[in-house]
Design an enzyme around this catalytic site. Structure first.
Site, PDB file in Angstrom:
ATOM      1  N   ARG A   1       0.852  -1.192   0.000  1.00  0.00           N
ATOM      2  CA  ARG A   1       0.000   0.000   0.000  1.00  0.00           C
ATOM      3  C   ARG A   1       0.888   1.242   0.000  1.00  0.00           C
ATOM      4  O   ARG A   1       1.865   1.317   0.746  1.00  0.00           O
ATOM      5  CB  ARG A   1      -0.914   0.025   1.225  1.00  0.00           C
ATOM      6  CG  ARG A   1      -2.089  -0.934   1.146  1.00  0.00           C
ATOM      7  CD  ARG A   1      -3.099  -0.540   0.067  1.00  0.00           C
ATOM      8  NE  ARG A   1      -4.247  -1.424   0.001  1.00  0.00           N
ATOM      9  CZ  ARG A   1      -4.337  -2.497  -0.799  1.00  0.00           C
ATOM     10  NH1 ARG A   1      -3.335  -2.826  -1.594  1.00  0.00           N
ATOM     11  NH2 ARG A   1      -5.444  -3.222  -0.813  1.00  0.00           N
TER      12      ARG A   1
ATOM     13  N   GLU B   1      -2.733   7.904  -4.623  1.00  0.00           N
ATOM     14  CA  GLU B   1      -2.984   6.938  -5.687  1.00  0.00           C
ATOM     15  C   GLU B   1      -4.357   7.206  -6.289  1.00  0.00           C
ATOM     16  O   GLU B   1      -5.301   7.348  -5.505  1.00  0.00           O
ATOM     17  CB  GLU B   1      -2.913   5.526  -5.099  1.00  0.00           C
ATOM     18  CG  GLU B   1      -2.909   4.467  -6.162  1.00  0.00           C
ATOM     19  CD  GLU B   1      -2.655   3.056  -5.606  1.00  0.00           C
ATOM     20  OE1 GLU B   1      -1.710   2.891  -4.818  1.00  0.00           O
ATOM     21  OE2 GLU B   1      -3.426   2.173  -5.970  1.00  0.00           O
TER      22      GLU B   1
ATOM     23  N   HIS C   1      -0.678  -0.014  -9.776  1.00  0.00           N
ATOM     24  CA  HIS C   1      -1.371  -0.954  -8.882  1.00  0.00           C
ATOM     25  C   HIS C   1      -1.887  -2.174  -9.654  1.00  0.00           C
ATOM     26  O   HIS C   1      -3.090  -2.441  -9.677  1.00  0.00           O
ATOM     27  CB  HIS C   1      -2.517  -0.247  -8.142  1.00  0.00           C
ATOM     28  CG  HIS C   1      -2.902  -0.928  -6.858  1.00  0.00           C
ATOM     29  ND1 HIS C   1      -3.394  -0.249  -5.779  1.00  0.00           N
ATOM     30  CD2 HIS C   1      -2.872  -2.244  -6.476  1.00  0.00           C
ATOM     31  CE1 HIS C   1      -3.657  -1.099  -4.794  1.00  0.00           C
ATOM     32  NE2 HIS C   1      -3.346  -2.325  -5.201  1.00  0.00           N
TER      33      HIS C   1
HETATM   34  C1  DGY Z   1      -5.441  -6.174  -3.027  1.00  0.00           C
HETATM   35  O1  DGY Z   1      -6.032  -7.203  -3.315  1.00  0.00           O
HETATM   36  O2  DGY Z   1      -5.438  -5.705  -1.891  1.00  0.00           O
HETATM   37  C2  DGY Z   1      -4.677  -5.497  -4.117  1.00  0.00           C
HETATM   38  O3  DGY Z   1      -4.126  -4.323  -3.720  1.00  0.00           O
HETATM   39  C3  DGY Z   1      -5.521  -5.327  -5.354  1.00  0.00           C
HETATM   40  O4  DGY Z   1      -5.672  -6.584  -5.882  1.00  0.00           O
END
Ligand code: DGY
Length: 312
Positions: A231, A259, A278
């Site tokens: 993240r 983001e 992402h």
């Molecule tokens: C998640 O699954 O948390 C990713 O960041 C997106 O697939």
């Protein structure tokens, strides 16, 4: 019963919702404005959001008392106010396991891209600057023997370690607790000092927000690499931009803060920052499986059963 799905999902999973007799509303655009989310969630019994939708008390209250389940199309649930869901008796589920390998693959892709300056090389060739082979052209880091420090040794961290071993990297890790693994466990501050490459695989929580702050970024070895496929808010972006101007060798970032990273952001101007939008879980099969898992969880709750992947 109505289910609101905030984006079109790959595969056949949505069909399963319809054959279960549910009214399925799917938002088809790339981006779902907040106002539209609030409007479309009204009267829903189930919601399938993506990581980009902030699901807070306001959304839950707009859905109304019929909302039984928020089946996240993600493993991370930091976009959902879990406490608000708990207070309202709404179940929250996620999609662990199915995206582990895809996310680990992308982490290695970023590692190789940064260490061996792949994006710079591609630009160099595309832009017509490739005029000769030279012994000192675009020199990068040799991976064998370097130490990869993994922050968060859950499923994805372990899948990254397994891949990294094949490149001759030495692995060390930090996690909430030591695990029965064949790698040394180090406290975070020591891992930061030891690692030639530091890769983040920990969930975003109030405790891990800005985990990699200015002090820790500059405590990393000079010439080290930072990878983040977890993240964006785990890292202080402004400090990272500074660290990339001389202290770090580079960074591979599949997630950013903010983001999406807006056009013109200073990170884009740095040749040693490789930023992807992402896409850690963006394998065709993986994304279809995530949809199946989200749907399975949603249907279980609406049928009054325990969901397979509960968070709340
Ligand atoms: C998640 O699954 O948390 C990713 O960041 C997106 O697939």
């Amino acid at each position: 019963m109505k289910v609101f799905v905030t984006r079109t999902l790959p595969g056949e999973a949505l069909h399963r919702l319809r054959t279960a007799g549910l009214t399925v509303e799917v938002h088809e655009g790339l981006f779902l404005p907040r106002e539209a989310l609030l409007r479309k969630v009204e009267g829903a019994s189930g919601l399938i959001p993506t990581v980009e939708d902030r699901i807070d008390a306001e959304v839950m209250d707009r859905a109304g008392p019929g909302l039984k389940v928020i089946a996240c199309y993600s493993v991370g649930v930091d976009h959902v106010d879990l406490e608000a869901a708990r207070e309202r008796g709404i179940r929250v589920t996620h999609t662990p396991n199915v995206l582990t390998q895809a996310t680990a693959d992308l982490t290695l892709a970023l590692l190789l891209a940064v260490a061996r300056r792949v994006v710079e090389g591609v630009d160099y060739a595309r832009e017509g600057r490739w005029q000769a082979w030279h012994p000192e052209l675009l020199l990068g880091l040799d991976l064998e023997g370097l130490t990869l420090g993994i922050v968060g040794m859950g499923r994805i961290g372990q899948a990254v370690a397994k891949r990294a071993e094949a490149f001759g990297l030495r692995i060390a890790y930090t996690s909430q607790r030591e695990k029965p693994l064949p790698y040394p466990f180090l406290p975070l501050e020591e891992l930061i000092l030891e690692a030639d490459i530091l890769s983040l695989h920990t969930p975003l929580t109030p405790e891990t927000h800005r985990l990699m702050d200015r002090k820790r970024l500059f405590a990393m070895k000079k010439g080290a690499i930072l990878l983040n496929t977890a993240r964006g808010a785990l890292v202080d972006t402004e400090a990272l931009v500074e660290a990339l101007k001389g202290h770090l060798f580079g960074a591979g970032l599949d997630v950013t803060d903010p983001e999406p990273l807006p056009p013109g952001h200073p990170l884009y101007a740095l040749p040693n920052a490789v930023v992807t939008p992402h896409i850690g879980s963006a394998g065709k099969r993986t994304r279809a499986r995530m949809a199946e898992v989200a749907v399975e969880n949603l249907l279980a709750v609406l049928e009054g059963k325990e969901p397979p992947n509960p968070v709340v």
